[in-house]
Scaffold this active site. Structure first.
Site, mmCIF file in Angstrom:
data_model
loop_
_atom_site.group_PDB
_atom_site.id
_atom_site.type_symbol
_atom_site.label_atom_id
_atom_site.label_comp_id
_atom_site.label_asym_id
_atom_site.label_seq_id
_atom_site.Cartn_x
_atom_site.Cartn_y
_atom_site.Cartn_z
ATOM 1 N N GLY A 193 78.928 33.475 -38.764
ATOM 2 C CA GLY A 193 79.133 32.237 -39.623
ATOM 3 C C GLY A 193 80.291 31.447 -38.819
ATOM 4 O O GLY A 193 80.016 29.992 -39.073
ATOM 5 N N TYR A 219 81.932 44.524 -34.054
ATOM 6 C CA TYR A 219 81.151 44.410 -33.358
ATOM 7 C C TYR A 219 80.132 44.891 -33.541
ATOM 8 O O TYR A 219 80.363 46.925 -33.555
ATOM 9 C CB TYR A 219 82.896 44.632 -32.571
ATOM 10 C CG TYR A 219 82.821 44.320 -30.989
ATOM 11 C CD1 TYR A 219 82.850 43.356 -30.922
ATOM 12 C CD2 TYR A 219 82.168 45.326 -30.507
ATOM 13 C CE1 TYR A 219 82.365 43.759 -29.315
ATOM 14 C CE2 TYR A 219 82.102 45.100 -28.671
ATOM 15 C CZ TYR A 219 81.824 43.619 -28.097
ATOM 16 O OH TYR A 219 82.310 42.974 -26.834
ATOM 17 N N CYS A 259 87.396 17.281 -41.794
ATOM 18 C CA CYS A 259 88.103 17.040 -40.521
ATOM 19 C C CYS A 259 89.529 16.934 -41.272
ATOM 20 O O CYS A 259 90.184 17.734 -42.379
ATOM 21 C CB CYS A 259 87.966 15.635 -40.177
ATOM 22 S SG CYS A 259 89.143 13.973 -41.954
#
Ligand code: NAD
Length: 554
Positions: free
Chosen positions: A174, A271, A408
């Site tokens: 993601g 992981y 932003c």
């Protein structure tokens, strides 16, 4: 609802609302948007991103939250405890409509083991950062931060952008999935090692990744050709970092830059150890979680040792906020922290000015609303070339996921200007429906995370967690629409405390007052935090502002 089929949740669009007010409707739409198939990584499990970061604890909880939001009055506040709605109290019109606490544990108990034990009992969930606080906007959310980081890396080490440079990384999930697009935006040629072919396909589908292969030789040949010509390129390589990186070291291949965004923050449900395919990994996770964790940490040690070897051979290496160094140290790589974190390396000067990932989503669902806000941002900040470049590239290259949204980096003073302008645009009808404004928790003044956001603070205050709590309290006092406090986001249990906020611009006068307060105090916390820690940049910045700091400016 079935837990194995993708659920097809989609936030309503347009101006018809099913709640009693726009703020509740905004929370409802953003919760649903977090779980939209286009947005969430595994919506069938309520998982939005970041390993197991969830939007609600269970499907019955999700449905109860939806029903509660639909019924919630304009003077009521819903309490959500780790994804479960637990109470509704009378508050007042300017109070948040929702308050959320996610994954918090008493510090002595704050481990993954304890979290998993309590989660299995149905008592908690992992909220990550914007998953449990309902302001995840898909991979774009992290794209701009990643672009900022790669751009700063280019400026710092190569005196320009990343043109002609080979960037090596892991993870196309993601968040990590933003790396290929961000690196090519910064001019580089990037090789992304990812163990899960579905994740690679997803990034290809969303135009974040240009090409993919299973063949290391082919991948290296593509990268070499691109760097020789100074062309931007992104390549996904199906493989395990704990195998591919040591193999590159054996071959003497040294990238210009090496980093990583595998979900190393969770050694069990994140992981993937080397030597296992995905099915074998899933089986071992079930049958022997302890054994899995050991293998996972050992694999991270190989992975980080290879990054260190590349660093010693001349690569610029930086940790990308997934806590892989801490697990590598546990598994014997004593010098893992010689690889510095990306925050002290590239981002902290921005934090000193209250800059961070400001984001907004158009509840109308109409991309034209976002294009209109893009134009407004360019008009508001005409001299900011960097911002112009980003907004232009994002408009051209970012595919929508769920409700159209934009991000932003804006600082203190800038966010409030933008928020008030958006509110005017809603009021005047220039935008078709209200806009929600929030931010990531990778932020200047709302996070305590000693291996990431607060790594190597000048005054040594890395682990002081009062700041995120103060942030949540001031945002609540100022009238944010929903406020959350989380534990463990980004780096895992025991390693972080952080707060989120969202505020709705619905065009009303009340919203204008709330936006003015929240979008001042929230980034203001970043300025205050860094002045307190003794940063010269923050001290210089604050002198030209109206931020009141006892003993410093008043
Ligand atoms: P995710 O779980 O969606 O994706 C992680 C990806 O890593 C998966 O696709 C998985 O298949 C892959 N992977 C796992 N082990 C691997 C291995 N050994 N080799 C190759 N690929 C492997 O997670 P995400 O949302 O992409 O986040 C990635 C990490 O970045 C997390 O630890 C997260 O906490 C951290 N993070 C960083 C930032 C930042 O700004 N730097 C922000 C948020 C989260």
């Amino acid at each position: 609802m079935s837990t194995d089929a993708r659920p097809n949740i989609r936030a309503p669009r347009g101006t018809e609302i099913s709640c009693k007010g726009w703020v509740q409707e905004a929370a409802l739409r953003m919760l649903m948007n977090n779980l939209d198939n286009e947005v969430a990584e595994a919506p069938e499990k309520l998982v939005v991103y970041g390993g197991t970061g969830k939007a609600a604890r269970s499907w019955p909880d999700y449905h109860r939250i939806v029903a509660s939001l639909r019924d919630l009055g304009d003077d009521e506040t819903l309490l959500v405890q780790s994804g479960r709605p637990v109470g509704i109290f009378r508050s007042h019109a300017d109070a948040p409509r929702v308050l959320l606490a996610n994954s918090l544990l008493v510090p002595k108990w704050a481990t993954w083991e304890e979290h998993h034990r309590l989660e299995a009992m149905g008592l908690t969930m992992f909220g990550q950062m914007t998953a449990g606080s309902w302001i995840y906007i898909g991979t774009q959310g992290i794209l701009q931060g990643t672009y900022e980081t790669f751009a700063a890396c280019g400026r710092t080490h190569f005196g320009g952008d990343l043109s002609g440079k080979f960037v090596l990384t892991g993870g196309l999930g993601g968040m990590g999935g933003a790396q290929p697009l961000a690196a090519t935006m910064a001019g580089g040629a990037i090789l992304c090692v990812e163990v899960d072919p579905d994740r690679i396909q997803r990034r290809l589908d969303h135009r974040y990744l240009m090409k993919a292969t299973r063949d290391l030789d082919e991948a290296l040949a593509w990268i070499e050709a691109a760097t020789a010509k100074g062309e931007a390129l992104s390549v996904g390589l199906e493989g395990n970092c704990a195998e591919v990186l040591p193999e590159l070291v054996r071959r003497g291949v040294t990238p210009d830059v090496v980093t990583d965004q595998t979900s190393a923050h969770d050694p069990l449900v994140g992981y993937v150890p080397d030597g296992l395919d995905l099915a074998e990994a899933a089986a071992l996770r079930e049958s022997d979680p302890e054994g899995y964790i050991q293998r996972s940490k050992a694999a991270m040690a190989k992975h980080v040792a290879a990054m260190r070897a590349m660093q010693k051979a001349g690569a610029v290496a930086f940790d990308y906020g997934n806590n892989i160094r801490a697990f590598a140290v546990e598994a014997g790589v004593e010098d893992a922290f010689e690889i510095k974190g990306f925050i002290p390396e590239y981002i902290r000067p921005l934090f000193c000015e209250g800059k961070g990932p400001f984001r907004w989503a158009a509840l109308s669902g109409d991309p034209e609303d976002i294009y209109a806000t893009d134009r407004a941002i360019l008009e508001l900040f005409p001299d900011n070339e960097h911002l112009r470049k980003w907004i232009t590239m994002a408009g051209e290259q970012v595919a929508w996921q769920g409700l159209p949204a934009r991000i932003c980096w804006l600082g203190y003073g800038e966010r409030v200007k933008a928020g008030l302008r958006f509110n005017e645009m809603v009021k005047s009808g220039e935008l078709k429906a209200p806009v929600v404004i929030g931010r990531d928790h990778l932020d200047c003044g709302s996070v305590a995370s000693p291996n990431r956001e607060t790594e190597a603070m000048k005054d040594g205050s890395d682990a002081i967690a009062d700041w995120p709590i103060l942030n949540a309290m001031i945002n609540t006092a100022c009238g944010a629409s929903w406020v959350s406090v989380h534990h463990g986001g980004g780096v895992g249990m025991g390693y972080s405390i952080h707060a989120g906020m969202v505020v709705v611009a619905d065009g009303s006068e009340a919203a204008q007052r709330r936006l003015e307060r929240v979008l001042t105090s929230d980034p203001g916390m970043g300025v205050v935090r860094h002045v307190d820690a003794g940063y010269e940049e923050a001290n210089r910045f604050v002198q030209g502002t109206d931020v009141k700091i006892p003993g410093v400016t008043v």
